[in-house]
Design a protein around this motif. Sequence first.
Motif, PDB file in Angstrom:
ATOM      1  N   SER A  19       0.819  -1.222   0.000  1.00 32.54           N
ATOM      2  CA  SER A  19       0.000   0.000   0.000  1.00 32.54           C
ATOM      3  C   SER A  19       0.850   1.268   0.000  1.00 32.54           C
ATOM      4  O   SER A  19       0.337   2.362  -0.195  1.00 32.54           O
ATOM      5  CB  SER A  19      -0.934   0.006   1.209  1.00 32.54           C
ATOM      6  N   ASN A  20       2.145   1.127   0.197  1.00 31.48           N
ATOM      7  CA  ASN A  20       3.030   2.283   0.253  1.00 31.48           C
ATOM      8  C   ASN A  20       3.438   2.676  -1.171  1.00 31.48           C
ATOM      9  O   ASN A  20       4.120   1.929  -1.856  1.00 31.48           O
ATOM     10  CB  ASN A  20       4.257   1.936   1.098  1.00 31.48           C
ATOM     11  N   GLN A  21       3.039   3.845  -1.595  1.00 28.73           N
ATOM     12  CA  GLN A  21       3.306   4.301  -2.962  1.00 28.73           C
ATOM     13  C   GLN A  21       4.410   5.355  -3.016  1.00 28.73           C
ATOM     14  O   GLN A  21       4.569   6.030  -4.030  1.00 28.73           O
ATOM     15  CB  GLN A  21       2.025   4.875  -3.569  1.00 28.73           C
ATOM     16  N   SER A  22       5.183   5.505  -1.948  1.00 28.04           N
ATOM     17  CA  SER A  22       6.212   6.542  -1.922  1.00 28.04           C
ATOM     18  C   SER A  22       7.389   6.174  -2.816  1.00 28.04           C
ATOM     19  O   SER A  22       7.670   5.001  -3.072  1.00 28.04           O
ATOM     20  CB  SER A  22       6.696   6.780  -0.483  1.00 28.04           C
ATOM     21  N   ALA A  23       8.097   7.184  -3.280  1.00 29.90           N
ATOM     22  CA  ALA A  23       9.281   6.973  -4.123  1.00 29.90           C
ATOM     23  C   ALA A  23      10.365   6.196  -3.380  1.00 29.90           C
ATOM     24  O   ALA A  23      11.179   5.508  -4.009  1.00 29.90           O
ATOM     25  CB  ALA A  23       9.822   8.314  -4.606  1.00 29.90           C
ATOM     26  N   ASP A  24      10.369   6.271  -2.057  1.00 25.22           N
ATOM     27  CA  ASP A  24      11.353   5.527  -1.260  1.00 25.22           C
ATOM     28  C   ASP A  24      11.205   4.022  -1.425  1.00 25.22           C
ATOM     29  O   ASP A  24      12.134   3.270  -1.145  1.00 25.22           O
ATOM     30  CB  ASP A  24      11.223   5.890   0.229  1.00 25.22           C
ATOM     31  N   MET A  25      10.053   3.595  -1.876  1.00 28.65           N
ATOM     32  CA  MET A  25       9.826   2.158  -2.074  1.00 28.65           C
ATOM     33  C   MET A  25      10.704   1.583  -3.181  1.00 28.65           C
ATOM     34  O   MET A  25      10.991   0.392  -3.195  1.00 28.65           O
ATOM     35  CB  MET A  25       8.351   1.902  -2.392  1.00 28.65           C
ATOM     36  N   ILE A  26      11.155   2.414  -4.109  1.00 32.62           N
ATOM     37  CA  ILE A  26      11.986   1.922  -5.207  1.00 32.62           C
ATOM     38  C   ILE A  26      13.261   1.296  -4.647  1.00 32.62           C
ATOM     39  O   ILE A  26      13.656   0.210  -5.055  1.00 32.62           O
ATOM     40  CB  ILE A  26      12.304   3.050  -6.216  1.00 32.62           C
ATOM     41  N   GLY A  27      13.896   1.964  -3.693  1.00 29.45           N
ATOM     42  CA  GLY A  27      15.096   1.414  -3.064  1.00 29.45           C
ATOM     43  C   GLY A  27      14.817   0.135  -2.303  1.00 29.45           C
ATOM     44  O   GLY A  27      15.581  -0.835  -2.377  1.00 29.45           O
ATOM     45  N   LEU A  28      13.711   0.115  -1.557  1.00 26.42           N
ATOM     46  CA  LEU A  28      13.330  -1.086  -0.815  1.00 26.42           C
ATOM     47  C   LEU A  28      13.116  -2.248  -1.779  1.00 26.42           C
ATOM     48  O   LEU A  28      13.679  -3.332  -1.587  1.00 26.42           O
ATOM     49  CB  LEU A  28      12.055  -0.826  -0.011  1.00 26.42           C
ATOM     50  N   LEU A  29      12.342  -2.029  -2.818  1.00 24.96           N
ATOM     51  CA  LEU A  29      12.021  -3.107  -3.750  1.00 24.96           C
ATOM     52  C   LEU A  29      13.257  -3.591  -4.508  1.00 24.96           C
ATOM     53  O   LEU A  29      13.415  -4.794  -4.734  1.00 24.96           O
ATOM     54  CB  LEU A  29      10.931  -2.662  -4.722  1.00 24.96           C
ATOM     55  N   THR A  30      14.123  -2.669  -4.895  1.00 21.87           N
ATOM     56  CA  THR A  30      15.350  -3.052  -5.599  1.00 21.87           C
ATOM     57  C   THR A  30      16.237  -3.905  -4.706  1.00 21.87           C
ATOM     58  O   THR A  30      16.759  -4.941  -5.136  1.00 21.87           O
ATOM     59  CB  THR A  30      16.105  -1.794  -6.082  1.00 21.87           C
ATOM     60  N   THR A  31      16.398  -3.506  -3.453  1.00 18.57           N
ATOM     61  CA  THR A  31      17.232  -4.265  -2.509  1.00 18.57           C
ATOM     62  C   THR A  31      16.630  -5.633  -2.223  1.00 18.57           C
ATOM     63  O   THR A  31      17.342  -6.647  -2.232  1.00 18.57           O
ATOM     64  CB  THR A  31      17.407  -3.479  -1.190  1.00 18.57           C
TER      65      THR A  31
END
Length: 166
Positions: A60-72
């Motif tokens: 549910s988190n749509q923040s741009a910070d999620m890109i780093g989380l998902l990549t890692t």
Amino acid sequence: SLSGAAVSLEGKPEDAEIYWAILDGIGRLTNSAIIPKITNLIIKHKESNLGRALLSAMRSNQSADMIGLLTTVFDKGSYEMKLECLRQFGNIRIKESVEALINLLKTTDEKDKSKKELLECIYASLNDLTREPDKFHTNYTLWMEWWEKNKDKPVAEIVVQKKTFS
């Protein structure tokens, strides 16, 4: 801490409601400083239900910070987590999601049969995110050419925003 509470409740059916409420709360955190801590917690528990549940809660988190989380998590997580990350990239409707998927496409060997499902998920998310639905489907060359032509365009010209119904 929230993560400590979730860990201590894991596997106790009588506390399931509290467990899921804590995970839901973690998934809604958007503070840039907390996302790396959540990332580390997911990786630490990648072989357990908690790791998978935390990653799922972040949907549910749509923040741009999620890109780093998902990549890692894609790089360090289990195969199931990789698939979940690819699905979540498709839900974050920003140019950085498209860029991350293009980069993953570049590093995923199309000849490796074990990567077929990952590639299908990458292509599905790209098709869902962009204004090119199914136009390129699973054509690596067309996607790379498209990205080179479009990567500097505004997000509104690249990413389709989901319609909301009132």
